[in-house]
Design a protein around this motif. Structure first.
Motif, mmCIF file in Angstrom:
data_model
loop_
_atom_site.group_PDB
_atom_site.id
_atom_site.type_symbol
_atom_site.label_atom_id
_atom_site.label_comp_id
_atom_site.label_asym_id
_atom_site.label_seq_id
_atom_site.Cartn_x
_atom_site.Cartn_y
_atom_site.Cartn_z
ATOM 1 N N CYS A 24 7.472 4.918 -4.659
ATOM 2 C CA CYS A 24 8.613 4.626 -3.789
ATOM 3 C C CYS A 24 8.328 5.022 -2.342
ATOM 4 O O CYS A 24 8.952 4.496 -1.420
ATOM 5 C CB CYS A 24 9.876 5.302 -4.292
ATOM 6 S SG CYS A 24 9.823 7.098 -4.334
ATOM 7 N N MET A 25 7.373 5.937 -2.111
ATOM 8 C CA MET A 25 7.048 6.372 -0.757
ATOM 9 C C MET A 25 5.934 5.550 -0.116
ATOM 10 O O MET A 25 5.581 5.769 1.036
ATOM 11 C CB MET A 25 6.652 7.853 -0.762
ATOM 12 C CG MET A 25 7.731 8.782 -1.309
ATOM 13 S SD MET A 25 9.320 8.589 -0.457
ATOM 14 C CE MET A 25 8.903 9.202 1.169
ATOM 15 N N PHE A 26 5.340 4.602 -0.886
ATOM 16 C CA PHE A 26 4.279 3.749 -0.359
ATOM 17 C C PHE A 26 4.832 2.352 -0.094
ATOM 18 O O PHE A 26 5.757 1.903 -0.784
ATOM 19 C CB PHE A 26 3.133 3.608 -1.366
ATOM 20 C CG PHE A 26 2.302 4.855 -1.562
ATOM 21 C CD1 PHE A 26 2.361 5.911 -0.669
ATOM 22 C CD2 PHE A 26 1.464 4.959 -2.655
ATOM 23 C CE1 PHE A 26 1.590 7.049 -0.851
ATOM 24 C CE2 PHE A 26 0.682 6.092 -2.852
ATOM 25 C CZ PHE A 26 0.742 7.136 -1.946
ATOM 26 N N ASN A 27 4.241 1.659 0.874
ATOM 27 C CA ASN A 27 4.570 0.244 0.980
ATOM 28 C C ASN A 27 3.760 -0.527 -0.059
ATOM 29 O O ASN A 27 2.785 -0.020 -0.630
ATOM 30 C CB ASN A 27 4.334 -0.293 2.402
ATOM 31 C CG ASN A 27 2.865 -0.324 2.794
ATOM 32 O OD1 ASN A 27 2.049 0.432 2.290
ATOM 33 N ND2 ASN A 27 2.522 -1.199 3.714
ATOM 34 N N ARG A 28 4.168 -1.764 -0.340
ATOM 35 C CA ARG A 28 3.544 -2.525 -1.429
ATOM 36 C C ARG A 28 2.065 -2.788 -1.155
ATOM 37 O O ARG A 28 1.234 -2.763 -2.062
ATOM 38 C CB ARG A 28 4.283 -3.850 -1.640
ATOM 39 C CG ARG A 28 3.807 -4.590 -2.886
ATOM 40 C CD ARG A 28 4.696 -5.774 -3.245
ATOM 41 N NE ARG A 28 4.382 -6.243 -4.578
ATOM 42 C CZ ARG A 28 3.428 -7.122 -4.862
ATOM 43 N NH1 ARG A 28 2.709 -7.644 -3.872
ATOM 44 N NH2 ARG A 28 3.201 -7.494 -6.110
ATOM 45 N N THR A 29 1.725 -3.027 0.118
ATOM 46 C CA THR A 29 0.333 -3.302 0.453
ATOM 47 C C THR A 29 -0.569 -2.140 0.067
ATOM 48 O O THR A 29 -1.664 -2.343 -0.470
ATOM 49 C CB THR A 29 0.203 -3.593 1.960
ATOM 50 O OG1 THR A 29 0.936 -4.795 2.261
ATOM 51 C CG2 THR A 29 -1.249 -3.794 2.369
ATOM 52 N N TYR A 30 -0.108 -0.916 0.336
ATOM 53 C CA TYR A 30 -0.917 0.258 0.015
ATOM 54 C C TYR A 30 -1.050 0.416 -1.499
ATOM 55 O O TYR A 30 -2.129 0.689 -2.023
ATOM 56 C CB TYR A 30 -0.285 1.506 0.638
ATOM 57 C CG TYR A 30 -1.149 2.744 0.570
ATOM 58 C CD1 TYR A 30 -2.530 2.660 0.566
ATOM 59 C CD2 TYR A 30 -0.579 4.002 0.502
ATOM 60 C CE1 TYR A 30 -3.322 3.798 0.515
ATOM 61 C CE2 TYR A 30 -1.355 5.151 0.455
ATOM 62 C CZ TYR A 30 -2.729 5.036 0.458
ATOM 63 O OH TYR A 30 -3.509 6.162 0.398
#
Length: 402
Positions: free
Chosen positions: A361-367
């Motif tokens: 939840c703390m990462f963006n989808r790309t990462y």
């Protein structure tokens, strides 16, 4: 920097990375794009060291995160470390601006452009400092850069603010077509459906607040005009009895899958916040496939558990306590488990028989997808907390996903 209660979470913003050599004017370009003194500008090469993440609202693009990076031509032992941090920022980049100031030697830029192409990251080549060249020089430079990098540059002057509307318009056209259209709950529910949320408020829950997936799911259900009934794990039966009909969908914290499954009405669909996050931030099919590796673990296997958060672990932490306990109960105390958090993710994943990742939840989808790709390329199975717990509970084939 954490987002305020009124902000779009950083993980849900479009991440725009600014890349280029030292003194290419990357920080000045950020200031020109935003119209604010967002980044520190200096004539001294190497002023920007570690990547700086700045949440902004940019007209037309909406909520963004601008990533100001160190020059990718930095030198020396510390310079190499800064370049590595810049390289890692690529994994979080949804869109990139590759800043150049001349066309004499574009060998380094060609390598970075190749990396962006390999990642399928949309990018714009920006020829900066147009105020330092004549019109004829700019035409020659643009032609040379286009030949070398395969893209015609957008010519700007960050210092003078020239051609910023053209750059913003180009950026707007480059936003991925499906950006912002993905839904956590997908087609699992719609207007008028009763959705029950089971949300334990234990020691892991932040005081006085809900965790981010719970907040995001609740907001999405309200936008869909669903009818929401929320409860803690000890009030499941009481909440079900208070409803005039069984809920269409039950979304639970993965840690209490077993308890919810025992009480769930036969006609109600069941999933978890973590499983929904798996599809929203990662590749749910890859995670379902990865869960099959749990059956192949042995007492001598090695498992990597990856957390996005860098919080101080508390008692009964799901990644550090509960999942390891479940795994060792099944495969024995000799099962080797390593836990990493934040951006501390191994480059070499091959020593591991399975990776179990949090909901990201703390990462963006790309990462998150960059991690999925790493695991796929190295042939290491990957699943997430919710999928793993459903598998260990024996109900993975009975839960739904978006």
């Amino acid at each position: 920097m954490s987002d305020s209660i009124n902000d779009t979470p950083r993980s849900g913003r479009l991440h725009i990375g600014i890349y280029g050599r030292r003194n290419a004017g990357k920080s000045s370009l950020i200031n020109a794009i935003t119209g604010h003194e967002t980044a520190i500008v200096s004539e001294t090469a190497g002023t920007t060291t570690d990547p700086v993440y700045k949440s902004m609202e940019i007209h037309g693009l909406g909520p963004c995160v601008l990533i100001d990076t160190a020059g990718f031509d930095d030198v020396g032992p510390m310079g190499e470390l800064r370049v590595e941090k810049t390289r890692l920022a690529l994994e979080k980049t949804d869109m990139a601006l590759l800043v150049v100031t001349d066309g004499d030697d574009l060998s380094v830029e060609k390598k970075w452009a190749a990396s962006l192409k390999a990642r399928k990251t949309p990018f714009i080549v920006v020829l900066n400092k147009m105020d330092e060249h004549s019109e004829a020089e700019l035409e020659s430079l643009s032609s040379r850069i286009a030949d070398e990098l395969g893209k015609k540059p957008v010519v700007v002057s960050a210092k003078e603010g020239t051609n910023m509307p053209v750059l913003r318009e180009t950026m707007l056209r480059l936003v991925p077509a499906d950006w912002g259209t993905m839904k956590l709950t997908g087609d699992l529910c719609g207007e008028g459906d009763v959705v029950m949320l089971v949300m334990p408020q234990d020691i892991q829950a932040p005081q006085g607040r809900l965790i981010l997936p719970q907040v995001q799911v609740t907001r999405e259900l309200l936008d869909k005009k669903c009818i929401i009934a929320s409860c803690t794990a000890d009030k499941i039966a009481q909440t079900l009895s208070a409803l005039s009909q069984p809920p269409h969908l039950i979304i639970t914290d993965s840690q209490v899958f077993a308890e919810v499954w025992k009480l769930k009405p036969a006609e109600s669909l069941l999933t978890s916040f973590s499983i929904l996050m798996a599809g929203y931030k990662g590749d749910i099919n890859e995670f379902l496939k990865g869960a099959e590796a749990i059956d192949r673990l042995t007492p001598h296997s090695k498992v990597l558990i990856a957390e996005a958060c860098t919080h101080v672990p508390l008692a009964e932490d799901i990644g550090r306590e509960k999942i390891p306990r479940r795994l060792r109960a099944r495969f024995g105390e000799t099962l080797e488990i390593k836990v990493v958090s934040g951006t501390d993710f191994p480059t070499d994943l091959t020593p591991y028989d399975l990776i179990i990742h949090c909901g990201a939840c703390m990462f963006n989808r790309t990462y998150m997808m960059s991690r999925v790709q790493k695991a796929r390329e190295q042939g290491v199975p990957l699943c997430n907390y919710g999928v793993a717990l459903a598998k260990l509970t024996g109900i993975l084939d009975k839960v739904v996903h978006a």
